[in-house]
Motif scaffolding. Structure first.
Motif, mmCIF file in Angstrom:
data_model
loop_
_atom_site.group_PDB
_atom_site.id
_atom_site.type_symbol
_atom_site.label_atom_id
_atom_site.label_comp_id
_atom_site.label_asym_id
_atom_site.label_seq_id
_atom_site.Cartn_x
_atom_site.Cartn_y
_atom_site.Cartn_z
ATOM 1 N N HIS A 27 0.351 -1.248 -0.251
ATOM 2 C CA HIS A 27 -0.463 -0.018 0.167
ATOM 3 C C HIS A 27 1.115 1.437 -0.168
ATOM 4 O O HIS A 27 0.465 2.334 -1.026
ATOM 5 C CB HIS A 27 -0.966 -0.138 1.256
ATOM 6 C CG HIS A 27 -1.961 0.422 1.209
ATOM 7 N ND1 HIS A 27 -3.030 0.555 2.188
ATOM 8 C CD2 HIS A 27 -2.717 1.360 0.108
ATOM 9 C CE1 HIS A 27 -3.915 1.888 1.546
ATOM 10 N NE2 HIS A 27 -3.870 2.121 0.830
ATOM 11 N N HIS A 81 -4.005 9.350 1.074
ATOM 12 C CA HIS A 81 -2.591 8.576 2.258
ATOM 13 C C HIS A 81 -1.992 8.888 3.283
ATOM 14 O O HIS A 81 -1.793 8.380 4.012
ATOM 15 C CB HIS A 81 -1.984 7.583 1.543
ATOM 16 C CG HIS A 81 -2.621 6.680 0.280
ATOM 17 N ND1 HIS A 81 -3.444 6.963 -0.501
ATOM 18 C CD2 HIS A 81 -3.675 5.436 0.230
ATOM 19 C CE1 HIS A 81 -4.120 5.862 -1.006
ATOM 20 N NE2 HIS A 81 -4.638 5.071 -0.247
ATOM 21 N N TRP A 130 -13.363 6.641 0.309
ATOM 22 C CA TRP A 130 -12.902 6.661 1.844
ATOM 23 C C TRP A 130 -14.536 6.789 2.231
ATOM 24 O O TRP A 130 -15.515 7.360 1.841
ATOM 25 C CB TRP A 130 -11.882 7.577 1.628
ATOM 26 C CG TRP A 130 -10.958 7.712 0.872
ATOM 27 C CD1 TRP A 130 -10.212 7.467 -0.434
ATOM 28 C CD2 TRP A 130 -8.990 7.608 1.946
ATOM 29 N NE1 TRP A 130 -8.997 7.518 -0.701
ATOM 30 C CE2 TRP A 130 -8.630 7.100 0.377
ATOM 31 C CE3 TRP A 130 -9.128 7.118 3.004
ATOM 32 C CZ2 TRP A 130 -7.426 6.899 0.733
ATOM 33 C CZ3 TRP A 130 -7.735 6.910 3.012
ATOM 34 C CH2 TRP A 130 -6.523 7.113 2.416
ATOM 35 N N ASP A 163 -9.801 4.689 4.741
ATOM 36 C CA ASP A 163 -9.231 3.301 2.980
ATOM 37 C C ASP A 163 -9.973 2.541 2.738
ATOM 38 O O ASP A 163 -9.678 1.226 3.318
ATOM 39 C CB ASP A 163 -8.070 3.133 2.855
ATOM 40 C CG ASP A 163 -7.452 3.430 1.556
ATOM 41 O OD1 ASP A 163 -8.806 2.773 0.760
ATOM 42 O OD2 ASP A 163 -6.627 3.259 0.634
ATOM 43 N N HIS A 167 -7.698 -2.588 -2.479
ATOM 44 C CA HIS A 167 -5.815 -2.560 -2.190
ATOM 45 C C HIS A 167 -5.129 -2.359 -0.637
ATOM 46 O O HIS A 167 -4.365 -2.618 -0.064
ATOM 47 C CB HIS A 167 -5.558 -1.723 -2.802
ATOM 48 C CG HIS A 167 -4.752 0.034 -2.695
ATOM 49 N ND1 HIS A 167 -5.313 0.696 -3.617
ATOM 50 C CD2 HIS A 167 -4.916 0.470 -1.485
ATOM 51 C CE1 HIS A 167 -5.094 2.037 -3.533
ATOM 52 N NE2 HIS A 167 -5.520 1.897 -1.815
HETATM 53 FE FE LIG Z 1 -5.206 3.176 -0.332
#
Ligand SMILES: [Fe+2]
Length: 203
Positions: A27, A81, A130, A163, A167
């Protein structure tokens, strides 16, 4: 000036067992790095390369149409992120304290009700995106965004975000997004969220 991948303040295995080491490593070093690289490519040679990432996300409407979508996706990915890594940590304290705890209580009718609202936002975000706790005009709210869109673009300051792209959880949780969301609470660094809350209130 170009954008760069921020270092994690904890080890890739520090959030085990709630988030596994392999997921954290991929990630951070692959997904987040790709957002950074693609953002740099999109703004190369433009004045936006010198803007802060916060300003870029707040003022997306000022980005020329030709590069706006690339900046929205990759700049959003970088901003979101960066926040995500900051508000997690190895010693999740379980619950907020002080003013943030009181204000969550007042806004949502209790910490558990807030958790449920955030989990519902995460579970019902169709596809990638998100779920957020935001501050706007001094008020706390839960919201969700698709893809790498950020609440900052419409004037709300995110102080916590989870998140829900696959992934973020697929290696350990596969299709069980609700299980990931339940475990994720144990990674939240509430001291950091409180700091961001105080900052957002000051404006
Ligand atoms: Fe992500």
């Amino acid at each position: 000036m170009s954008f760069s991948l921020p270092e994690l303040k904890y080890a890739y295995n520090a959030l085990e067992p709630n988030i596994d080491e392999a997921t954290m490593k991929i990630h951070h070093t692959k997904h987040h790095q790709a957002y950074v690289d693609n953002l740099n490519k999109a703004v190369e040679g433009t004045e936006f390369a010198g803007w802060s990432i916060e300003r870029i996300i707040r003022e997306l409407d000022k980005i020329p149409e030709k590069i706006r979508q690339a900046v929205r996706n990759n700049g959003g990915g970088h901003y979101n992120h960066t926040l995500f890594w900051e508000i997690m940590g190895p010693d999740g304290q379980g619950k907020p304290k002080g003013k943030l705890a009181e204000d969550i209580e007042a806004a949502f009718g209790g910490f558990e009700a807030f958790q449920e609202a955030l989990e519902t936002a995460g579970k019902t975000q169709f596809g990638s995106g998100w779920a957020w706790l935001t501050v706007k005009d001094g008020k706390l709210a839960v919201e969700k965004t698709p893809n790498q869109d950020s609440p900052l673009t419409h004037g709300a300051v995110p102080i916590l975000g989870v998140d829900v792209w696959e992934h973020a959880y697929y290696l350990k949780y596969q299709n069980r997004r609700p299980d990931y969301l339940k475990s994720w609470w144990k990674t939240v660094n509430w001291d950091k969220v409180s700091q961001l809350y105080e900052k957002a209130l000051k404006g």
